[in-house]
Design a protein around this motif. Structure first.
Motif, short mmCIF file in Angstrom:
data_model
loop_
_atom_site.label_atom_id
_atom_site.label_comp_id
_atom_site.label_asym_id
_atom_site.label_seq_id
_atom_site.Cartn_x
_atom_site.Cartn_y
_atom_site.Cartn_z
N GLY C 164 0.80 -1.21 0.00
CA GLY C 164 0.00 0.00 0.00
C GLY C 164 0.83 1.26 0.00
O GLY C 164 0.30 2.35 -0.24
N GLN C 165 2.13 1.15 0.28
CA GLN C 165 3.00 2.31 0.22
C GLN C 165 3.42 2.57 -1.23
O GLN C 165 3.08 1.80 -2.13
N GLY C 189 2.87 0.55 -4.64
CA GLY C 189 2.65 1.27 -5.88
C GLY C 189 3.97 1.84 -6.36
O GLY C 189 4.53 2.73 -5.71
N ARG C 231 1.84 13.59 -0.67
CA ARG C 231 2.55 12.96 0.44
C ARG C 231 4.01 12.65 0.08
O ARG C 231 4.89 12.74 0.92
N PHE C 254 8.16 13.04 3.95
CA PHE C 254 8.82 13.38 5.20
C PHE C 254 9.10 12.09 5.98
O PHE C 254 8.21 11.27 6.18
N ILE C 279 14.70 13.00 5.98
CA ILE C 279 15.03 11.85 5.13
C ILE C 279 16.23 11.07 5.68
O ILE C 279 17.14 11.65 6.26
#
Lengths: 338, 338, 338, 338
Positions: C164-165, C189, C231, C254, C279
């Motif tokens: 899902g990330q 993705g 995002r 972030f 990061i």
């Protein structure tokens, strides 16, 4: 060369002092003139037939897993060491970094493979590390299993012990004294348990923050909670005996971790108790060569030395085993070779 | 109550001493009678208009992010504190645990939100921690940003600093002295850099393992490598100035980590240099309330105190800023409120 | 046996096809009849003299680091493989688990050590893994460096990519297509960039979630942000060219992580940009044998195959290099041996 | 508004449907018009008096912890939501990120605090997350405890499940089906156990890699080992019943991790078994708001929906409890509010 071999008769006194040809290193191997070896509880269990292996697998094995000495000869393609180097052997052969692997147990020295209670022993070059000048052969011989187990339990899990935190260490055997010295070196408050006030005084002289007599305090986990203002310790090194694990869990803070040590953890545990405190239970199967180097570096940097309870000469190796069998020792039992 | 407000004129001397009604805590809030605040370099950047916010966002802000005091009044549903409790405020509002989040920067005190250079200040109850009796209000006021930044850089990354390892810390400002004390408390060898032998003598008295004068050794990364027997340090706290980051990376061991600190890291870095050493570069944006409690616990357990260069009275707050602006200080600059 | 040797003249066409005696495995070694090798960009850099080693170190080296084949003969004490086993070699000799170590680079095949563009090659037994029946030799030959690099970048850092990330992958070369397939297999993705809409259509057929044409969108980091609802991606696999790193950082969320890949990362980066987004910059120097086994397991379980752009016969090895040099390929360039 | 209240009589049928004034949100609070709630096994245990709290603490509590609905009114200083937003509540109040904390259990809804089986419920704004348009209120209501527990067990430990690895999930209840869907979405092979071939067929239709009937295979851990070619699974989600934990440990690979789930883990475990496999035992006490957002994102991205066994109307809430009590359900039991 002289060396001992187990007879597979489940008796410490059954081990035989033999004389054999000194082996020659094959490609990648290093021959070490052993100068000192140390006993672990595992070595005792092997000798008396209480280890996981059958008598046939133990018969004729050279006992003892951990030692230190000087490089006597190197095989073809050896580039990490040269003759004369002072070295210590890693406990788990082939484990350079990280935690033990499925193939770690079948590779161990002292059983099922020949150990180091021998004037000379062969190692793959990757299984040795350098012993710095500030540490003696006796010091070095204590490190491989016991020192690395303590280091792993304190510093190699998902939540390493940090300065100002508290650690609980059970008993005063080899691993426990390493955990005390390493936890103290890392700036944590180490709480030790013992049945003897004399031993507790001894460990406090070695840097223990607090000592708890579990005879005087049968509900010693409550005492640990009290000493930590109700919070519990951050990390527990569980190398106690039957029935201690539940108390260890109760003495650990919510979300803390409990490292379970090798042959000593016994008894059942109720997972509900573990869960209600959000505890992580870690299996500590000693550790890697990297951990051995880290442990040695910590001792060297802090000018520490392992606590050696008694050193026996090579000829009295069985006496060393009997000494370990008793409850009187604090720290490690060592056998020195001239 | 008396308090200072910035004028948004990019001048330290432009901040105004005002008198306003003391606010009342709303539900969930705690009113604190501030007893001491400490200055961070970020506070200075805000005052002189070199922070990321525009003059309009800074105008009328109460400056300074970090402080300590006593609970004066609590709002509805407050259950973590009672009147009279000694408290310190966390630097990042709403960050209970873990690393800073996308919404952390917009919440900060001292800009864009009102800070603590005020006789009274309001906090959400979740943004305060208890100050133990062994630490003064001045001590506590030093902790929130600088102490937590050092703790995070040393102990909260994927490879925490361990006993016997080496850390490199640049300079002798607030974060650097915290990193020195916390690294030393954790049993690591801390290497400090400075342009002044006098300051190096000072930090060695505080426990630094080694000091490197970067004036005397312009290629100071080589000196750090030499001191670590060619290995490099395990963790670097990079809060230097223009051009230091490449040298910091070179001074760090293969596979080690470099924590980049807030407003100070400048200059470009060549990623190839970072890669060839397998370095992890971490962004350290101070840290959480949990880290503040861990930092305070470490100081309390080790009976340490933050190094305070000078304490100014509330009436001389601008002088405190000017003192921070100079290069002479070692450790923190504090403003005390009666 | 037939094999190629570099001449150290910085020309792909200068490599010589030689005929030599087939070597015999020494203790611990395995002789492999190579059936396929794959080219990495590193192999090209070595051949044309743009790798970190001088011409003298490269002269006479057998090129190419990665290959697959059958075990032809085993040396003394080899217990992991037997004659006839299908195997792939790990990219970093001696690295069983974890990240590359200080001694990893000097051990690499293809330079400074002899590689696998040869009918037979010798390996230490610990440097080989089993190739499952569902994967061809060509498939296996693609895995060691490129597959492991992608796996490491996505799944072996402090914040592994989760279902899902979103992940960002630059370009359509070998590592990039592996990252696409492995990220997609893990339920993330994957956003791919390319200068060619045709290539973007191709990667979307392979499972890419989104494609961004960086010619059409020179500010492509903005497009990545838009696709992720502002995002940013959770993990970036940065194997772009000059100037891409700053954009990659800007496209990452972030607190996310950016894996910097080997020889390709160029240009400077401003640490302030990295810090403002919290990061973590990771150095990805390929990875371990464990990672190779994990990568192969993932392909095998998902019945995936590496994307092979073109297979060249052994006799046309230099043509394979020239094909890699061009920009037209998608995925890996392979050389097959009969 | 209408709502249910427990009577503390240890009977599901004892809960009372009441009518009370709708509350108003205080500062920081959000009033939600509940549209669906889901039952967890914990809710049943509370209702029948088998939870850890006494009858007095349960009497008059509004039951059920998890729900979804629309924002009806916001209190002062609420900035995360506005009226009309579709929201789901997090299971552990105040836990933004990371694992449960010492103060998590006393904060839970459904006991000891009022739950959501009510037309309207109040939440702190930090305890709500956005429900995306692709998920219904019924879908959302299933997520907070069960979905997050599964996500945490699979993806939030020191060794997250990776694509191509294998996971073992016991049973077909709420958490188990979430673990199936989330493990499958992450590219792992999920092995499910059940006593019913029909249920096994059902879970295989949902993506299970393998099903093991533990009636047919009383030594089902052996079957799991066989299915994984003797290796064992990488991660086990242990939410079985009495006596399953030892088998779960045996079915897990050396060095793998076992997540122990809440109220269901029973029976004793022998730590020696855990240790000999180098297992990590993790306590899974549901998880954080971040994990809830991650779970929702994974479902949304993969266009998945929680498996809902049956939806009951608000008026038949007790029937929903009785349905959960039976063994027939697969997935979640939901109560819808108009």
């Amino acid at each position: 060369m002289k060396l001992y071999r187990l007879q597979g008769d489940n008796r410490v006194d059954g081990m035989a002092l033999c004389e054999e040809d000194t082996p020659r290193p094959k490609r990648g191997q290093v021959l070490v003139r052993m100068r000192a070896v140390s006993l672990n509880y595992r070595d005792l269990m092997i000798a008396v037939g209480r280890y996981r292996l059958g008598a046939e697998q133990i018969k004729n094995i050279v006992p003892v897993s951990d030692g230190a000495g000087e490089v006597a000869e190197i095989g073809e393609d050896v580039d990490r060491f040269k003759v004369g180097d002072r070295v210590v052997n890693a406990f788990v052969p082939g484990l350079i970094t990280g935690q033990s692997r499925p193939d770690s147990l079948p590779r161990l020295r002292g059983a099922p493979h020949d150990g180091v209670l021998s004037e000379y022993a062969l190692f793959e070059q990757d299984d040795l590390v350098t012993l710095p000048p500030g540490l003696s052969f006796e010091d070095g011989a204590c490190m491989p299993c016991a020192g690395v187990t303590a280091w792993n339990a304190l510093y190699c899990g998902p939540k390493p012990l940090l300065p100002g935190q508290a650690a609980l260490v059970l008993g005063t055997g080899g691993v426990s004294i390493f955990a005390l010295q390493l936890g103290h070196a890392g700036g944590a408050g180490v709480i030790m348990t013992s049945s003897s006030d004399e031993k507790l005084a001894r460990v406090q002289a070695l840097g223990a923050w607090q000592g708890v007599n579990y005879k005087t305090h049968p509900e010693w986990q409550e005492e640990v909670k009290r000493l930590t203002a109700g919070r519990g310790v951050d990390v527990t090194v569980e190398n106690g005996g039957p029935g201690t694990l539940s108390r260890s869990v109760a003495a650990t803070r919510f979300g803390g971790s409990v490292g379970m040590i090798g042959v000593l953890v016994q008894g059942q545990i109720n997972p509900i108790e573990v869960m209600h405190q959000g505890i992580i239970l870690r299996s500590i199967l000693s550790g890697s060569r990297d951990m051995l180097e880290d442990t040695i570096r910590a001792y060297d940097f802090h000018k520490l030395h392992p606590v050696i309870d008694k050193v026996f000469p090579f000829a009295e190796a069985t006496a060393a085993y009997h000494h370990l069998e008793g409850a009187a020792h604090v720290g490690k039992v060592v056998i020195a070779l001239d």
